[in-house]
Design an enzyme around this catalytic site. Structure first.
Site, PDB file in Angstrom:
ATOM      1  N   HIS A 163       4.734  -4.227  26.373  1.00 50.52           N
ATOM      2  CA  HIS A 163       4.339  -5.353  27.216  1.00 50.52           C
ATOM      3  C   HIS A 163       5.540  -6.230  27.549  1.00 50.52           C
ATOM      4  O   HIS A 163       6.626  -6.082  26.991  1.00 50.52           O
ATOM      5  CB  HIS A 163       3.255  -6.185  26.519  1.00 50.52           C
ATOM      6  CG  HIS A 163       3.691  -6.787  25.214  1.00 50.52           C
ATOM      7  ND1 HIS A 163       4.454  -7.932  25.125  1.00 50.52           N
ATOM      8  CD2 HIS A 163       3.458  -6.391  23.931  1.00 50.52           C
ATOM      9  CE1 HIS A 163       4.671  -8.221  23.858  1.00 50.52           C
ATOM     10  NE2 HIS A 163       4.095  -7.300  23.105  1.00 50.52           N
ATOM     11  N   CYS A 179       4.262  -4.436  18.393  1.00 52.00           N
ATOM     12  CA  CYS A 179       4.392  -3.967  19.771  1.00 52.00           C
ATOM     13  C   CYS A 179       5.857  -3.873  20.186  1.00 52.00           C
ATOM     14  O   CYS A 179       6.749  -4.331  19.493  1.00 52.00           O
ATOM     15  CB  CYS A 179       3.644  -4.906  20.712  1.00 52.00           C
ATOM     16  SG  CYS A 179       1.845  -4.902  20.479  1.00 52.00           S
TER      17      CYS A 179
END
Length: 203
Positions: A163, A179
Site C-alpha cells: 500500500h 505490510c
C-alpha cells in the site's frame, strides 16, 4: 490533534520514474515539517546504518524467483527494502524503495498473489494491533489520515497488503506492522500495472 495539524506532518510522495524498463532509484529529500506528533504515525525509531539503502538498490532478473510472468510478478526484498515488478509481456520493469515490517516476528515470507485492488482504501487495525494500542480508532476512512495511503493491493494472506503511505519517513525503513509500504506516487504506478492474480514473492 486536529486534522489540519496532523496533515502538516505529511510529505508528498516522490514522483514515480516509469518506463520500459523503469528504475525508481533516486534518493528522496525529506523535509522536517515541525514538531507535530501523530500517535498513529510516530516517527521511526533510529536504527544503525544498513548495507542496502535507496542509493544501493540493484536491478534483479525475474528468472531466479518465478517460473513465468503470468499476470505479472512482484518481488519484495525485505533485506534491501525494495519492491520489484515485472509485467506479463516482459516490457516493463519497476524498482521502488519500500518500508518493511518492524521485526522478524512481523515479517512474513513466501508466495502469495494479489486478490483485490482498492483505490482510496479505508483502514482498520488488526485485532493484535488493537490489543497493543487500544487507543487507536476502530476505523479510518479514505483520506490524508489513512495509513494505507492512496492505493492498496490486498494479498492472499489475511491482513497483508502492499500500500501507499502519507508518512514518507517510513519508506526505506523497518517501520510497518507487517505490510509493505510505498510512496503514494509509486503505489499508483504499481496499481495501474498489477492485476488481481499478479504473483507476489516476499524474501
Amino acid at each position: 490533534m486536529s486534522k489540519s495539524s496532523s496533515r502538516r506532518g505529511f510529505l508528498a510522495g516522490a514522483a514515480a520514474l516509469i518506463g520500459t524498463p523503469a528504475l525508481a532509484t533516486q534518493p528522496v529529500q525529506v523535509v522536517d515539517m515541525g514538531q507535530d506528533y501523530d500517535p498513529l504515525r510516530p516517527p521511526p525509531e533510529p536504527e544503525p546504518p544498513v548495507r542496502h539503502n535507496i542509493s544501493s538498490f540493484r536491478a534483479k532478473h525475474w528468472q531466479p524467483y518465478f517460473s513465468n510472468l503470468n499476470n505479472g510478478a512482484i518481488l519484495v526484498d525485505t533485506q534491501s527494502r525494495a519492491l520489484h515488478f515485472w509485467s506479463q509481456d516482459h516490457q516493463t520493469y519497476l524498482l521502488f524503495p519500500s518500508s518493511v515490517p518492524l521485526s522478524e516476528e512481523m515479517t512474513r515470507r513466501g508466495r502469495t498473489n494479489v486478490v483485490r485492488k482498492v483505490e482510496g482504501p479505508g483502514w482498520a487495525p488488526t485485532p493484535s494491533m488493537k490489543k497493543r494500542n487500544p487507543e487507536w480508532p476502530d476505523y479510518i476512512p479514505p483520506g490524508p489520515d489513512n495509513p494505507l495511503g492512496t492505493h492498496a493491493l490486498y494479498l492472499g494472506w489475511k491482513y497483508y497488503r502492499i500500500h501507499g503511505t502519507h508518512d514518507t519517513r517510513k519508506i526505506g525503513r523497518r517501520s510497518s506492522n507487517g505490510c509493505i509500504g510505498l510512496y503514494n506516487a509509486h503505489i499508483a504506478a504499481l496499481f495501474a500495472r498489477a492485476k488481481v492474480g499478479t504473483q507476489v514473492l516476499l524474501i
